[in-house]
Design a protein around this motif. Structure first.
Motif, PDB file in Angstrom:
ATOM      1  N   ASN A 128       5.925  -4.458   0.846  1.00 12.77           N
ATOM      2  CA  ASN A 128       4.860  -3.583   0.883  1.00 12.77           C
ATOM      3  C   ASN A 128       3.654  -3.763   1.540  1.00 12.77           C
ATOM      4  O   ASN A 128       2.792  -3.080   2.376  1.00 12.77           O
ATOM      5  CB  ASN A 128       4.101  -3.174  -0.575  1.00 12.77           C
ATOM      6  CG  ASN A 128       3.453  -1.871  -0.562  1.00 12.77           C
ATOM      7  OD1 ASN A 128       3.130  -1.034   0.236  1.00 12.77           O
ATOM      8  ND2 ASN A 128       2.491  -2.141  -1.661  1.00 12.77           N
TER       9      ASN A 128
ATOM     10  N   ARG B  54       4.227  -3.433   5.480  1.00 13.55           N
ATOM     11  CA  ARG B  54       4.116  -2.238   5.853  1.00 13.55           C
ATOM     12  C   ARG B  54       2.736  -1.655   6.103  1.00 13.55           C
ATOM     13  O   ARG B  54       2.472  -0.696   6.731  1.00 13.55           O
ATOM     14  CB  ARG B  54       4.956  -1.441   4.939  1.00 13.55           C
ATOM     15  CG  ARG B  54       6.460  -1.381   5.207  1.00 13.55           C
ATOM     16  CD  ARG B  54       7.295  -0.433   4.348  1.00 13.55           C
ATOM     17  NE  ARG B  54       8.777  -0.663   4.532  1.00 13.55           N
ATOM     18  CZ  ARG B  54       9.738  -0.228   3.886  1.00 13.55           C
ATOM     19  NH1 ARG B  54       9.172   0.701   2.664  1.00 13.55           N
ATOM     20  NH2 ARG B  54      10.689  -0.409   3.990  1.00 13.55           N
ATOM     21  N   THR B  55       1.774  -1.913   5.038  1.00  8.52           N
ATOM     22  CA  THR B  55       0.699  -1.345   5.167  1.00  8.52           C
ATOM     23  C   THR B  55      -0.473  -2.257   6.018  1.00  8.52           C
ATOM     24  O   THR B  55      -1.636  -1.899   6.314  1.00  8.52           O
ATOM     25  CB  THR B  55      -0.091  -1.426   3.669  1.00  8.52           C
ATOM     26  OG1 THR B  55      -0.146  -2.807   3.205  1.00  8.52           O
ATOM     27  CG2 THR B  55       0.464  -0.624   2.595  1.00  8.52           C
TER      28      THR B  55
END
Length: 65
Positions: free
Chosen positions: A24, A27-28
């Motif tokens: 996560n 991806r951010t």
């Protein structure tokens, strides 16, 4: 012996949670490098000067041959 099974299960669950958190974050854009491009422009001229010197010495060597 049942304690070992519980510990293994808990450790696998914790590892999966950390893996999901890492994916996560990637991806951010958590690990994108925002600092280096701003500093790179300060040192860009030095790199160009060094490559120009290298090119000049190579052409001088070719002229002497």
């Amino acid at each position: 012996m049942s304690v070992i099974y519980i510990l293994i299960t808990v450790s696998i669950v914790v590892a999966v949670i950390f893996l999901i958190a890492f994916i996560n974050a990637v991806r951010t854009g958590q690990y994108d490098d925002d600092y280096t491009p701003s500093v790179r422009m300060l040192f860009d001229d030095e790199v160009k000067k060094n490559t120009n010197k290298l090119i000049n010495t190579q052409t001088e060597k070719q002229k002497s041959i």
